[in-house]
Design a protein around this motif. Structure first.
Motif, PDB file in Angstrom:
ATOM      1  N   GLY A  60      40.416  33.865  46.614  1.00  0.00           N
ATOM      2  CA  GLY A  60      39.538  35.021  46.776  1.00  0.00           C
ATOM      3  C   GLY A  60      40.282  36.240  47.296  1.00  0.00           C
ATOM      4  O   GLY A  60      40.052  37.362  46.853  1.00  0.00           O
ATOM      5  N   ALA A  63      42.600  37.426  44.398  1.00  0.00           N
ATOM      6  CA  ALA A  63      41.784  37.991  43.325  1.00  0.00           C
ATOM      7  C   ALA A  63      41.162  39.310  43.753  1.00  0.00           C
ATOM      8  O   ALA A  63      41.066  40.249  42.951  1.00  0.00           O
ATOM      9  CB  ALA A  63      40.700  36.994  42.918  1.00  0.00           C
ATOM     10  N   ASP A 130      40.565  36.966  36.585  1.00  0.00           N
ATOM     11  CA  ASP A 130      39.136  37.176  36.821  1.00  0.00           C
ATOM     12  C   ASP A 130      38.838  36.872  38.284  1.00  0.00           C
ATOM     13  O   ASP A 130      38.925  35.722  38.703  1.00  0.00           O
ATOM     14  CB  ASP A 130      38.323  36.257  35.902  1.00  0.00           C
ATOM     15  N   PRO A 131      38.466  37.883  39.083  1.00  0.00           N
ATOM     16  CA  PRO A 131      38.220  37.634  40.498  1.00  0.00           C
ATOM     17  C   PRO A 131      36.938  36.844  40.757  1.00  0.00           C
ATOM     18  O   PRO A 131      36.746  36.326  41.846  1.00  0.00           O
ATOM     19  CB  PRO A 131      38.129  39.035  41.105  1.00  0.00           C
ATOM     20  N   CYS A 132      36.066  36.770  39.759  1.00  0.00           N
ATOM     21  CA  CYS A 132      34.787  36.072  39.920  1.00  0.00           C
ATOM     22  C   CYS A 132      34.602  35.046  38.804  1.00  0.00           C
ATOM     23  O   CYS A 132      33.755  35.219  37.919  1.00  0.00           O
ATOM     24  CB  CYS A 132      33.638  37.070  39.913  1.00  0.00           C
ATOM     25  N   ALA A 136      32.582  28.956  40.139  1.00  0.00           N
ATOM     26  CA  ALA A 136      33.506  28.717  41.248  1.00  0.00           C
ATOM     27  C   ALA A 136      32.742  28.621  42.567  1.00  0.00           C
ATOM     28  O   ALA A 136      31.650  29.171  42.715  1.00  0.00           O
ATOM     29  CB  ALA A 136      34.533  29.830  41.326  1.00  0.00           C
ATOM     30  N   VAL A 141      35.954  32.476  46.257  1.00  0.00           N
ATOM     31  CA  VAL A 141      36.175  33.659  45.416  1.00  0.00           C
ATOM     32  C   VAL A 141      36.161  34.915  46.272  1.00  0.00           C
ATOM     33  O   VAL A 141      35.873  34.873  47.476  1.00  0.00           O
ATOM     34  CB  VAL A 141      35.110  33.745  44.286  1.00  0.00           C
ATOM     35  N   CYS A 145      32.099  39.142  44.906  1.00  0.00           N
ATOM     36  CA  CYS A 145      31.513  38.402  43.807  1.00  0.00           C
ATOM     37  C   CYS A 145      30.086  37.971  44.167  1.00  0.00           C
ATOM     38  O   CYS A 145      29.822  37.573  45.303  1.00  0.00           O
ATOM     39  CB  CYS A 145      32.341  37.155  43.484  1.00  0.00           C
TER      40      CYS A 145
END
Length: 148
Positions: A60, A63, A130-132, A136, A141, A145
């Motif tokens: 997280g 990202a 993709d941070p989200c 997940a 994350v 998100c």
């Protein structure tokens, strides 16, 4: 006693060639200074200015940083300069210590290909992460998100 200077062997001017060793030497000095700034900035932002220090670094955190264009450019510069700097240093070592021309050329081609592959893959990850990710764990994350 008079001195005469003989005429040059060729009357055509010499073809200008790029001195790659000189430019490699200059690159190593300039990239080394830039890498010092980039590396210490990277370490300071991740370890000193982050609440929790090294224990706060997880998917997280990374990202979330890579969602920012500033950190994408910072990490891209760090990746490119470090890999090219390292590959150029290894090329110099090959030039200094490998005596067989065929083996030296093989090492340099493999070095170029591995550096190019790592640069391409690293740049791909920096700009496509993709941070989200869907499904997940929300605890892992980035903080911005929304739960899926």
């Amino acid at each position: 006693m008079t001195m005469t200077i003989e005429a040059p062997r060729s009357s055509t001017p010499a073809k200008k060639r790029t001195n790659w060793e000189k430019w490699g030497w200059i690159y190593m000095r300039v990239s080394g200074v830039l890498l010092l700034v980039l590396v210490f900035g990277h370490l300071a932002s991740n370890l000193l200015f982050t609440e929790g220090g090294v224990h706060a670094i997880n998917f997280g955190f990374v990202a979330g940083k890579l969602a920012s264009p500033f950190w994408q450019i910072w990490d891209t510069l760090l990746l490119w300069l470090a890999l090219i700097h390292g590959a150029n240093g290894m090329r110099t070592i090959v030039n200094d210590y490998v005596e067989r021309p065929g083996l030296a050329k093989t090492f340099k081609v493999l070095l170029f290909l591995s550096a190019a592959l790592l640069i391409l893959l690293g740049t791909f990850v920096i700009y496509t992460l993709d941070p989200c990710p869907a499904g997940a764990d929300p605890a892992l994350v980035a903080s911005f998100c929304t739960a899926s």
